[in-house]
Design a protein around this motif. Structure first.
Motif, mmCIF file in Angstrom:
data_model
loop_
_atom_site.group_PDB
_atom_site.id
_atom_site.type_symbol
_atom_site.label_atom_id
_atom_site.label_comp_id
_atom_site.label_asym_id
_atom_site.label_seq_id
_atom_site.Cartn_x
_atom_site.Cartn_y
_atom_site.Cartn_z
ATOM 1 N N GLY A 53 0.658 -1.234 0.059
ATOM 2 C CA GLY A 53 -0.108 0.183 -0.195
ATOM 3 C C GLY A 53 0.945 1.544 0.087
ATOM 4 O O GLY A 53 0.578 2.355 -0.827
ATOM 5 N N ILE A 54 1.866 1.183 0.877
ATOM 6 C CA ILE A 54 2.839 2.379 0.958
ATOM 7 C C ILE A 54 3.327 2.750 -0.627
ATOM 8 O O ILE A 54 3.473 3.689 -1.133
ATOM 9 N N THR B 143 1.086 3.893 -3.190
ATOM 10 C CA THR B 143 0.632 5.293 -2.690
ATOM 11 C C THR B 143 1.723 6.278 -3.428
ATOM 12 O O THR B 143 1.482 7.303 -3.850
ATOM 13 N N THR C 170 1.773 6.437 -6.869
ATOM 14 C CA THR C 170 0.809 6.984 -7.478
ATOM 15 C C THR C 170 1.036 8.625 -7.605
ATOM 16 O O THR C 170 0.858 9.267 -8.340
ATOM 17 N N LEU C 171 1.682 8.996 -6.242
ATOM 18 C CA LEU C 171 1.890 10.551 -6.090
ATOM 19 C C LEU C 171 2.846 10.997 -6.724
ATOM 20 O O LEU C 171 2.697 11.973 -7.457
ATOM 21 N N LEU D 52 5.583 8.030 5.136
ATOM 22 C CA LEU D 52 5.475 6.915 4.291
ATOM 23 C C LEU D 52 6.828 5.989 4.205
ATOM 24 O O LEU D 52 6.909 4.943 4.422
#
Length: 134
Positions: free
Chosen positions: A11-12, A15, A18-19, A116
């Motif tokens: 998940g990290i 994320t 994606t960012l 993160l």
């Protein structure tokens, strides 16, 4: 590493990927956001060169984001992310600290992305230590 830790780490990575990809693609390549152009102008870059440099930096951000999908156990990648967050924040403070007073500002995004990576580093190191103790 437990199944839960693997899911958290995935998940990290998703994320962060994606960012980085979004920040490289949308405001730098697709839209060429005025604030992005202004950052280059504040560094003394001409408008024509600013567009080129902005697109190049956008490509670099996309590549960096893709690395989060490829290098899932890399401490170095997360260390680079922490360094990038620090340097990019420092650049904005140096060029125009008023950006940090806006509703959507670099501090919010950079702090979240750095946090993160700190969590990912802890999870990766814990997994390596667990593997060593077996």
């Amino acid at each position: 590493m437990t199944k839960l830790h693997r899911h958290i780490l995935l998940g990290i990575h998703a994320t962060l990927a994606t960012l980085w990809i979004y920040q490289g693609l949308v405001p730098k390549i697709l839209v060429q956001a005025p604030d992005e152009l202004r950052i280059w102008a504040l560094q003394g870059v001409t408008a024509d060169h600013a567009v080129i440099l902005m697109q190049m930096s956008g490509c670099a951000e996309i590549i960096f984001g893709l690395l989060f999908f490829i290098l899932r156990k890399s401490l170095c990648l997360h260390a680079l992310n922490l360094l990038a967050m620090l340097l990019l924040s420092g650049l904005i403070v140096w060029l125009d600290p008023s950006y940090f007073l806006q509703a959507f500002n670099p501090l919010v995004m950079n702090l979240a992305m750095a946090t993160l990576s700190m969590i990912a580093i802890a999870l990766i190191q814990d997994a390596k230590n667990t593997d060593l103790n077996r």
